[in-house]
Scaffold this motif. Structure first.
Motif, mmCIF file in Angstrom:
data_model
loop_
_atom_site.group_PDB
_atom_site.id
_atom_site.type_symbol
_atom_site.label_atom_id
_atom_site.label_comp_id
_atom_site.label_asym_id
_atom_site.label_seq_id
_atom_site.Cartn_x
_atom_site.Cartn_y
_atom_site.Cartn_z
ATOM 1 N N SER A 196 0.717 -1.061 -0.245
ATOM 2 C CA SER A 196 -0.185 0.191 0.484
ATOM 3 C C SER A 196 1.200 1.549 0.105
ATOM 4 O O SER A 196 0.237 2.198 -0.784
ATOM 5 C CB SER A 196 -1.222 0.199 1.369
ATOM 6 O OG SER A 196 -1.173 0.907 1.047
ATOM 7 N N ALA A 197 1.927 0.989 0.766
ATOM 8 C CA ALA A 197 2.801 2.762 0.777
ATOM 9 C C ALA A 197 3.648 2.489 -0.023
ATOM 10 O O ALA A 197 4.310 3.570 -0.766
ATOM 11 C CB ALA A 197 3.723 1.909 1.914
ATOM 12 N N LEU A 203 -4.378 2.243 1.509
ATOM 13 C CA LEU A 203 -5.298 1.084 2.048
ATOM 14 C C LEU A 203 -4.313 0.824 4.014
ATOM 15 O O LEU A 203 -3.469 0.236 3.539
ATOM 16 C CB LEU A 203 -5.741 0.589 1.164
ATOM 17 C CG LEU A 203 -6.712 0.253 0.327
ATOM 18 C CD1 LEU A 203 -7.227 -0.508 -0.755
ATOM 19 C CD2 LEU A 203 -8.199 0.840 0.957
ATOM 20 N N THR A 204 -4.988 0.887 4.976
ATOM 21 C CA THR A 204 -4.293 0.046 5.903
ATOM 22 C C THR A 204 -5.023 -1.239 6.251
ATOM 23 O O THR A 204 -6.770 -0.723 6.461
ATOM 24 C CB THR A 204 -4.516 1.234 7.120
ATOM 25 O OG1 THR A 204 -5.359 2.043 7.148
ATOM 26 C CG2 THR A 204 -3.085 2.237 5.774
ATOM 27 N N VAL A 205 -5.531 -2.198 7.247
ATOM 28 C CA VAL A 205 -5.212 -3.406 7.733
ATOM 29 C C VAL A 205 -4.406 -2.774 9.395
ATOM 30 O O VAL A 205 -5.869 -3.409 9.918
ATOM 31 C CB VAL A 205 -4.934 -4.018 7.533
ATOM 32 C CG1 VAL A 205 -5.433 -4.998 6.270
ATOM 33 C CG2 VAL A 205 -3.104 -4.671 8.143
ATOM 34 N N VAL A 206 -3.938 -1.663 9.601
ATOM 35 C CA VAL A 206 -3.394 -1.715 11.265
ATOM 36 C C VAL A 206 -3.463 -0.021 11.446
ATOM 37 O O VAL A 206 -3.548 0.770 10.547
ATOM 38 C CB VAL A 206 -2.607 -2.324 11.796
ATOM 39 C CG1 VAL A 206 -2.907 -3.003 11.928
ATOM 40 C CG2 VAL A 206 -0.939 -1.920 10.389
ATOM 41 N N ASN A 318 0.404 11.429 -3.101
ATOM 42 C CA ASN A 318 -0.747 11.247 -3.350
ATOM 43 C C ASN A 318 -0.793 9.360 -2.545
ATOM 44 O O ASN A 318 -1.906 8.248 -3.132
ATOM 45 C CB ASN A 318 -1.031 10.643 -5.201
ATOM 46 C CG ASN A 318 -1.414 11.891 -5.095
ATOM 47 O OD1 ASN A 318 -2.867 12.088 -6.115
ATOM 48 N ND2 ASN A 318 -1.039 12.934 -5.190
ATOM 49 N N ALA A 319 -0.281 9.207 -1.596
ATOM 50 C CA ALA A 319 -0.664 8.589 -0.900
ATOM 51 C C ALA A 319 -2.072 8.087 0.573
ATOM 52 O O ALA A 319 -2.391 7.240 0.730
ATOM 53 C CB ALA A 319 0.871 8.030 -0.097
ATOM 54 N N GLY A 320 -2.241 9.024 0.814
ATOM 55 C CA GLY A 320 -3.685 9.058 1.969
ATOM 56 C C GLY A 320 -3.389 8.550 3.299
ATOM 57 O O GLY A 320 -4.320 8.224 3.703
ATOM 58 N N THR A 427 -10.347 11.759 -3.576
ATOM 59 C CA THR A 427 -10.933 10.807 -5.171
ATOM 60 C C THR A 427 -9.968 10.237 -5.722
ATOM 61 O O THR A 427 -10.365 8.979 -5.672
ATOM 62 C CB THR A 427 -12.492 11.146 -4.552
ATOM 63 O OG1 THR A 427 -12.948 11.461 -3.510
ATOM 64 C CG2 THR A 427 -13.302 9.594 -5.110
ATOM 65 N N ARG A 428 -9.813 11.724 -6.662
ATOM 66 C CA ARG A 428 -9.110 10.556 -7.850
ATOM 67 C C ARG A 428 -7.620 9.580 -7.676
ATOM 68 O O ARG A 428 -7.381 9.068 -8.585
ATOM 69 C CB ARG A 428 -8.680 11.357 -8.615
ATOM 70 C CG ARG A 428 -10.103 12.240 -9.211
ATOM 71 C CD ARG A 428 -9.874 13.525 -10.423
ATOM 72 N NE ARG A 428 -8.644 13.309 -10.593
ATOM 73 C CZ ARG A 428 -7.568 14.072 -11.110
ATOM 74 N NH1 ARG A 428 -7.799 14.777 -10.295
ATOM 75 N NH2 ARG A 428 -6.849 14.190 -12.058
ATOM 76 N N THR A 429 -7.244 10.057 -6.702
ATOM 77 C CA THR A 429 -6.040 8.802 -6.607
ATOM 78 C C THR A 429 -5.059 8.818 -5.244
ATOM 79 O O THR A 429 -4.950 8.257 -4.078
ATOM 80 C CB THR A 429 -4.582 9.036 -7.363
ATOM 81 O OG1 THR A 429 -3.897 8.299 -7.082
ATOM 82 C CG2 THR A 429 -4.368 10.640 -7.309
ATOM 83 N N ALA A 430 -5.544 9.837 -3.977
ATOM 84 C CA ALA A 430 -5.112 10.253 -3.180
ATOM 85 C C ALA A 430 -5.506 9.355 -1.560
ATOM 86 O O ALA A 430 -4.228 8.730 -1.052
ATOM 87 C CB ALA A 430 -4.977 12.117 -2.650
#
Length: 598
Positions: A196-197, A203-206, A318-320, A427-430
């Motif tokens: 994810s990084a 997206l994160t699971v923790v 654009n990682a979020g 929404t487009r990528t971040a």
């Protein structure tokens, strides 16, 4: 006379053996770089006693001594000392300091830095040595040539391999005990977080801020930075290596991908990309720093600066990723509109693409346009800006109308406008969120999936099928409906080669999303189609928004998302590189056939 003969013989010996000696030194340098890196991983990844820490520091310092010896040998083997020093100035400065520090230690028995700067301790001294080691690694890799022809991989495969290597390294690092606050993270969660990084998804699971220690968060930030740049820098780096090896074909591959006429200056492009990224992110840190409201309390300047650095880098790439449990929906932050706009600006800049930024802001280009008013921005730049602005504004207006009496109901008019604009951008990528995604209406969720599928622009830190792909497909369909034979933008014709690539990218993306959705529905039968499809589009578009199911997924479900994030990040680029190969023409053509279409 004897001295002159000795000097002549020595010069001839050096000239005859300098190549093989240089090769041996370079290979040994690579070994010591790897050994030093493993040593640092062991040092930072596990807890040690004070005595063991001192021993590891001593071994690391002796590792650096090799670089002193190797540089002296390089000077001895060189035909011109001044030229060698000028060419390797950074390595020369670091090695000179290390040599001076070593002599001082032999004479006095203490460290030069600690004696000169009494406010520093042993930990600061070791941090300085690690910084020197990083400089030496880069200079060593630069000196070591790689015979790419011996590697049975094409440029597209090498690019995919670079991302895969980054993910594997990140997974190993995140699994180390010292990277988490308690115990070790599971291998699947470490792999998921690393992917994810590295693929700048988010997206994160923790929870990133509480589950990972400071060291773990630094690893995630490093993966985000490397993953954001990787798409362009690795392509350029591959081109420069191939160019060094004499392959004009590979240089042409990168030239076509970068949409530039510069074939012999690929390393300069790479350098500009890194410079732009560093300057923008440095400015972004201070932009975010001064945007925190009074409701957000930090312990001190260092704490506030670190939070600003983390979120600025995450936004630009654009990682979020966020250090807050609820992302930007956290209490006290969800209504910090200056902060939201600062992050939105960084997201947009990172999503435009480095070559677009270079076309707009490069001094040479600006002066050229000022001197010759008839010269305009590149068609690619104008198209990216036009489509980006259109998607942001239309997405914000639609979100405002759809959520006016839903999630925006309690917001002020300013809050409604800023939140709508922010959601359209992120929404487009971040993947940052300032609202509870689960409360969104179904039409808004569909709008989000549409925007996530399009994504950012080519050559940027973002994902998706790209803005130009969407624009070319739309314009091509409109041209066909009007009976036009050609696709045109800004009074310029778009070759059918690009149109065909566009449809190939779209078809591949849709097919992969359908496949991964089908597999995830099988692996996670407890979730309905809407949440699963949203999760897959978000992962494939490297966005990071979720309807809340990510932490609850099974190992199989997480593995499917890992593949979706990886392929979504490299898919369009790898396909683009593969399609840039030489077109094979034949001397014959079969008779035309008639088909019923539609």
């Amino acid at each position: 006379m004897n001295f002159m003969r000795f000097r002549e013989n020595a010069t001839l010996f050096i000239y005859d053996n300098r190549e093989i000696a240089g090769l041996i030194i370079n290979r040994l340098a690579l070994f010591f770089c790897l050994f030093g890196a493993v040593l640092l991983i062991y040092y930072h990844g596990y807890s040690h006693s004070f005595e063991k820490n001192i021993m590891l520091m001593w071994i690391f310092r002796r590792t650096l001594d090799f670089f002193i010896i190797s540089f002296i040998f390089k000077l001895f083997l060189s035909l011109s000392y001044k030229k060698t020093i000028r060419k390797k100035i950074s390595q020369f400065l670091v090695v000179s300091f290390l040599f001076l520090e070593l002599i001082y230690y032999w004479i006095s028995g203490s460290n030069l830095i600690l004696d000169w700067f009494v406010f520093l301790d042993m930990k600061d001294y070791f941090s300085l040595l690690q910084f020197f080691f990083i400089i030496l690694i880069f200079s060593t890799l630069k000196d070591t040539s790689v015979r790419l022809r011996a590697i049975p991989l094409n440029p597209a495969a090498l690019l995919a391999f670079s991302f895969l290597s980054l993910i594997i390294i990140g997974t190993i690092l995140l699994h180390l005990p010292e990277m988490t606050t308690e115990g070790s993270i599971s291998w699947i969660d470490a792999l998921f977080t690393s992917t994810s990084a590295a693929c700048v998804t988010g997206l994160t699971v923790v929870d990133t801020g509480t589950y990972f220690s400071f060291k773990g968060q630094v690893v995630i930030l490093g993966l985000v930075f490397a993953g954001g740049l990787n798409m362009l820098t690795i392509a350029t780096f591959i081109g420069s290596l191939y160019h060094k090896a004499g392959s004009l074909h590979a240089a042409g591959v990168i030239k076509g991908f970068l949409d530039t006429d510069q074939t012999a200056n690929l390393q300069a492009i790479l350098r500009n990309v890194v410079i732009y990224a560093c300057i923008i992110q440095f400015a972004g840190i201070w932009l975010v720093y001064f945007s925190w409201g009074h409701e957000v309390q930090f312990a001190n300047f260092t704490d506030k600066f670190y939070y600003s650095l983390f979120h600025a880098m995450s936004a630009f790439n654009n990682a979020g990723f966020s250090l807050f449990p609820e992302n930007l929906y956290q209490e006290g932050i969800q209504h910090q509109y200056p902060l939201h706009m600062a992050i939105a600006v960084l997201i947009v800049i990172g999503g435009l693409g480095f070559l677009v930024l270079q076309d707009i802001f490069a001094r040479k280009n600006r002066l050229d346009r000022k001197k010759h008013p008839w010269k305009k921005l590149l068609v690619n730049t104008r198209l990216v800006l036009y489509v980006t602005a259109t998607l942001i504004l239309s997405g914000a207006i639609l979100f405002f109308l759809l959520e006016y009496n839903n999630t925006l109901k309690e917001y002020s008019l300013t809050g409604k406008i800023v939140t709508s604009l922010f959601q359209s951008i992120t929404t487009r990528t971040a993947g940052f969120n300032t609202l509870e995604t689960n409360l969104l209406s179904s039409p808004t969720i569909f709008l989000f999936m549409f925007l996530m599928f399009i994504g950012a622009s080519p050559g940027s830190t973002g994902g998706g099928v790209k803005t130009t792909t969407f624009a070319v497909a739309l314009k091509s369909a409109w041209a066909n409906l009007r009976g036009k034979e050609h696709v045109e933008f800004f009074n310029r014709n778009i070759s059918w080669v690009y149109v065909n690539k566009t449809y190939t990218v779209l078809f591949t993306a849709v097919s992969l999303i359908v496949l991964f959705t089908f597999l995830l529905l099988i692996a996670e039968p407890q979730y309905n189609f809407k949440v699963v499809f949203f999760e897959l589009v978000s992962a494939f578009g490297t966005v990071g928004l979720s309807l809340g199911i990510t932490p609850e997924l099974t190992t199989t479900g997480k593995t499917i998302l890992v593949f979706a994030m990886f392929i979504g990040r490299i898919g369009s680029l790898t396909l683009g590189l593969a399609l840039t190969r030489r077109v094979i023409y034949t001397k014959y053509r079969y008779p035309n056939a008639r088909l019923m279409i539609g």
